[in-house]
Design an enzyme around this catalytic site. Structure first.
Site, PDB file in Angstrom:
ATOM      1  N   ASN A  59       0.809  -1.236   0.000  1.00 15.76           N
ATOM      2  CA  ASN A  59       0.000   0.000   0.000  1.00 15.76           C
ATOM      3  C   ASN A  59       0.836   1.278   0.000  1.00 15.76           C
ATOM      4  OD1 ASN A  59       0.756  -0.624   2.622  1.00 15.76           O
ATOM      5  ND2 ASN A  59      -1.044   0.313   3.533  1.00 15.76           N
ATOM      6  N   GLU A  82       4.052  -4.584  12.346  1.00 12.70           N
ATOM      7  CA  GLU A  82       3.064  -3.511  12.137  1.00 12.70           C
ATOM      8  C   GLU A  82       1.966  -4.116  11.282  1.00 12.70           C
ATOM      9  OE1 GLU A  82       2.996  -0.510  13.400  1.00 12.70           O
ATOM     10  OE2 GLU A  82       5.000  -0.379  14.270  1.00 12.70           O
ATOM     11  N   CYS A  92      -3.128   1.574   6.687  1.00 12.73           N
ATOM     12  CA  CYS A  92      -3.405   0.798   7.917  1.00 12.73           C
ATOM     13  C   CYS A  92      -4.117   1.665   8.935  1.00 12.73           C
ATOM     14  CB  CYS A  92      -2.113   0.243   8.488  1.00 12.73           C
ATOM     15  SG  CYS A  92      -0.843   1.491   8.699  1.00 12.73           S
TER      16      CYS A  92
HETATM   17  P1  NAD Z   1       0.588  -9.370   3.304  1.00 14.51           P
HETATM   18  O1  NAD Z   1       0.623  -9.878   4.692  1.00 14.51           O
HETATM   19  O2  NAD Z   1      -0.188 -10.119   2.307  1.00 14.51           O
HETATM   20  O3  NAD Z   1       2.061  -9.256   2.702  1.00 14.51           O
HETATM   21  C1  NAD Z   1       3.049  -8.456   3.308  1.00 14.51           C
HETATM   22  C2  NAD Z   1       4.411  -8.938   2.869  1.00 14.51           C
HETATM   23  O4  NAD Z   1       4.645 -10.230   3.420  1.00 14.51           O
HETATM   24  C3  NAD Z   1       4.572  -9.100   1.353  1.00 14.51           C
HETATM   25  O5  NAD Z   1       5.846  -8.634   1.000  1.00 14.51           O
HETATM   26  C4  NAD Z   1       4.466 -10.597   1.157  1.00 14.51           C
HETATM   27  O6  NAD Z   1       5.127 -11.077   0.014  1.00 14.51           O
HETATM   28  C5  NAD Z   1       5.141 -11.097   2.407  1.00 14.51           C
HETATM   29  N1  NAD Z   1       4.810 -12.476   2.796  1.00 14.51           N
HETATM   30  C6  NAD Z   1       3.715 -13.207   2.488  1.00 14.51           C
HETATM   31  N2  NAD Z   1       3.781 -14.417   3.066  1.00 14.51           N
HETATM   32  C7  NAD Z   1       4.938 -14.460   3.759  1.00 14.51           C
HETATM   33  C8  NAD Z   1       5.568 -15.419   4.599  1.00 14.51           C
HETATM   34  N3  NAD Z   1       5.015 -16.598   4.840  1.00 14.51           N
HETATM   35  N4  NAD Z   1       6.752 -15.109   5.159  1.00 14.51           N
HETATM   36  C9  NAD Z   1       7.318 -13.899   4.968  1.00 14.51           C
HETATM   37  N5  NAD Z   1       6.776 -12.938   4.186  1.00 14.51           N
HETATM   38  C10 NAD Z   1       5.599 -13.214   3.601  1.00 14.51           C
HETATM   39  O7  NAD Z   1       0.105  -7.852   3.448  1.00 14.51           O
HETATM   40  P2  NAD Z   1      -0.278  -6.878   2.266  1.00 14.51           P
HETATM   41  O8  NAD Z   1      -1.573  -7.368   1.710  1.00 14.51           O
HETATM   42  O9  NAD Z   1       0.899  -6.692   1.369  1.00 14.51           O
HETATM   43  O10 NAD Z   1      -0.501  -5.503   3.035  1.00 14.51           O
HETATM   44  C11 NAD Z   1      -1.728  -5.083   3.518  1.00 14.51           C
HETATM   45  C12 NAD Z   1      -1.773  -5.244   5.014  1.00 14.51           C
HETATM   46  O11 NAD Z   1      -0.709  -4.539   5.618  1.00 14.51           O
HETATM   47  C13 NAD Z   1      -3.022  -4.682   5.645  1.00 14.51           C
HETATM   48  O12 NAD Z   1      -3.535  -5.582   6.597  1.00 14.51           O
HETATM   49  C14 NAD Z   1      -2.558  -3.426   6.352  1.00 14.51           C
HETATM   50  O13 NAD Z   1      -3.330  -3.025   7.437  1.00 14.51           O
HETATM   51  C15 NAD Z   1      -1.181  -3.803   6.750  1.00 14.51           C
HETATM   52  N6  NAD Z   1      -0.357  -2.622   6.951  1.00 14.51           N
HETATM   53  C16 NAD Z   1      -0.020  -2.263   8.217  1.00 14.51           C
HETATM   54  C17 NAD Z   1       0.727  -1.123   8.448  1.00 14.51           C
HETATM   55  C18 NAD Z   1       1.116  -0.688   9.843  1.00 14.51           C
HETATM   56  O14 NAD Z   1       1.995   0.135   9.974  1.00 14.51           O
HETATM   57  N7  NAD Z   1       0.500  -1.209  10.890  1.00 14.51           N
HETATM   58  C19 NAD Z   1       1.133  -0.342   7.373  1.00 14.51           C
HETATM   59  C20 NAD Z   1       0.757  -0.732   6.097  1.00 14.51           C
HETATM   60  C21 NAD Z   1       0.021  -1.877   5.885  1.00 14.51           C
END
Ligand code: NAD
Length: 512
Positions: A153, A248, A282
């Site tokens: 995002n 996060e 988020c």
């Molecule tokens: P996601 O969990 O699908 O993926 C995040 C990252 O993790 C990607 O790079 C993905 O390739 C990687 N990944 C996937 N499976 C993995 C594994 N088994 N081991 C290690 N890495 C792995 O999240 P997304 O859909 O990319 O992002 C959206 C989410 O992120 C939303 O829930 C949002 O709220 C959250 N978010 C939180 C914050 C915060 O600061 N709290 C900020 C931005 C986004």
């Protein structure tokens, strides 16, 4: 190597060699990037470990010089970076400029300046007699190799926001950007090289979740930003090697509008901070509770503002207000949340239907007649939706706001600042704002993170935003001492009696 590690490495080896990167607003294929295997990640990690000591030895000033040059590079390349971000995320140009370029440039300068004071050695005093007169110091040393896993995002803000303090602390970094948005990270890696970052210190490992999982097996600390479900997996995997993790995760941020609120401001902020970045933040406003006396007027105002938004394929500055969504899976989630709410009795006052058009689209949507049994009030929607619910009073608003597994941020709007702040302080979230939302994130001095585990553990920003990338080392230096310390061998009854009397005096405590 454990059986699960072997299984993960086999799965990674079976992966396709390339991943396709699309423009989500148009469906156009932008390019392909490598899908790194576990063996390739291990090779990059070895190079990064070899480069780290030299980077650490540069000291704060040497590292800050590189980070400051990179700050200027970001400003000089703002348009190129913004267009790259827009092309792979589908977001509006201003969303990229404000929340990514602006944040990123500021962050390079901030950590260059603050790292020395946040990580300064501190002298410690102790009341313990055994250490009387000795020098006691608390100091920080870099972890070594930090792994950052980022979401799609905010490809700049959410990945580099974590890489920069890790670098400033003297670590080498492996960044695994989201497979949907790797191009911004690759572009910034070029910028860092042009800014004089030594080879191997910062490395982008592109790939899918399996590449992220391989990274977890290589690094000394994992900084993960993404969904709660993946965060859980990452934490469990890191626990096998007992490496620290900072998470996060997701949010379902509530906004409360009190009856005395400036409704024009509240409605403007509700519209902006629920739709900003097409609702994929988020800390987006995900649900809104309005005190009954002002409910109708607020709903009217906010619906007009949301209806007026121009959504479309982002061009240059001012071309659209709201872009597309970024992830194909996310459009399905948004559509399901809205459809289920409407089926259960909610009404969409604007938006509400997924259009038939190329790209990942869902229109800005205001929903009323929602209740807390609906998924849209409970699960993270992460899209351009604003469900608004009437509440009897602030008491009910706080109860409903806290009725969530998430606890990232929350906001309260009201003219009586004392009352509004008192209501805000009752929210079970990591950060609260009064008559504002989201901008707290730009204050890099202010810690940010979840108050409930589903929203994450650990903090970014502030002192903890950099000390988490360090091992603490406590130092004791005995500068002057008796020829033989009283408490050491051989034990003798006479000395033990003296010691016992001394300890009794010291531990008697102060008189009330
Ligand atoms: P996601 O969990 O699908 O993926 C995040 C990252 O993790 C990607 O790079 C993905 O390739 C990687 N990944 C996937 N499976 C993995 C594994 N088994 N081991 C290690 N890495 C792995 O999240 P997304 O859909 O990319 O992002 C959206 C989410 O992120 C939303 O829930 C949002 O709220 C959250 N978010 C939180 C914050 C915060 O600061 N709290 C900020 C931005 C986004």
């Amino acid at each position: 190597m454990t059986t699960t590690t072997k299984a993960r490495k086999r799965a990674a080896a079976a992966q396709p060699e390339q991943i396709r990167v699309d423009n989500p607003a148009t469906g156009e294929v932008l390019t392909h990037v490598p899908n790194l295997t576990a063996a390739e990640v291990a090779e990059v990690a070895a190079r990064a470990r070899a480069a780290q000591p030299g980077w650490e030895q540069l000291g704060f000033e040497g590292r800050a010089a590189v980070l400051r040059r990179m700050q200027r590079w970001v400003v000089d390349h703002a348009d190129e970076v913004a267009r790259t971000i827009c092309s792979e995320t589908g977001k509006a140009y201003e969303d990229a400029l404000l929340a990514e370029i602006n944040y990123g440039a500021a962050a390079f300068g901030f950590w260059a300046k603050q790292a020395p004071s946040y990580l300064a050695e501190t002298r410690v005093r102790s009341a313990q007699p055994l250490v009387a007169g000795k020098k006691l110091v608390q100091r920080y040393r870099p972890m070594g190799l930090v792994g950052v896993i980022g979401p799609w995002n905010y490809p700049l803000t959410n990945s580099f926001g974590d890489c920069i303090p890790a670098l400033a602390a003297g670590n080498a970094v492996l960044l695994k950007p989201s497979e949907l948005t790797p191009l911004t990270s690759l572009l910034l890696a070029e910028g860092l090289a042009a800014s004089g970052l030594p080879d191997g210190v910062f490395n982008v490992v592109t790939g899918t979740g399996a590449t992220g999982s391989a990274l977890v097996d290589e690094v000394d600390m994992v900084m993960f930003t993404g969904s709660t479900a993946t965060g859980r997996k990452v934490a469990a995997q890191a626990a096998q090697r007992l490496v620290p993790v900072s998470l996060e995760l997701g949010g379902k941020d509530p906004m409360i509008v009190l009856a005395d609120a400036d409704l024009e401001r509240a409605a403007t902020h509700a519209a902006y901070y629920s739709m900003f970045n097409c609702g994929q933040t988020c800390i987006s406003i995900e649900r809104c509770y309005v005190e009954a006396p002002v409910y109708d007027e607020f709903v009217d105002l906010v619906t007009k503002k949301v209806t007026a938004l121009r959504q479309g394929v982002p061009g240059g500055p001012g071309s659209v207000d709201v872009g597309s969504l970024t992830s194909p899976a996310q459009v399905d989630i948004v559509e399901r949340h809205v459809r289920d709410a409407v089926a259960a009795g909610a009404r969409a006052l604007t938006g509400g239907q997924r259009p038939h058009r190329e790209g990942l689209w869902f229109p800005p949507t205001v929903l009323v007649d929602v209740d807390h049994d609906m998924t849209i009030m409970r699960e993270e929607t992460f899209g351009p939706t604003l469900p608004v619910m009437k509440v009897a009073d602030a008491q009910e608003a706080v109860r409903l706001a806290n009725d969530s597994e998430y606890g990232l941020c929350g906001s309260v709007f009201g003219r009586d600042l004392e009352r509004a702040e008192a209501v805000a302080r009752r929210l079970e979230v990591g950060a609260v704002t009064v008559n504002d939302a989201l901008v707290n994130y730009t204050a890099l001095e202010l810690p940010m993170g979840g108050a409930k585990p589903a929203s994450g553990i650990g903090r970014r920003h502030g002192k903890e935003g950099i000390t988490k990338y360090c091992r603490q080392q406590s130092v004791l230096v005995s500068r002057w001492h008796l020829r033989r310390d009283l408490h050491t061998y051989p034990y003798r009854a006479s000395r033990t009696r003296v010691l016992a009397r001394l300890l009794a005096v010291l531990n008697r405590g102060a008189k009330d």
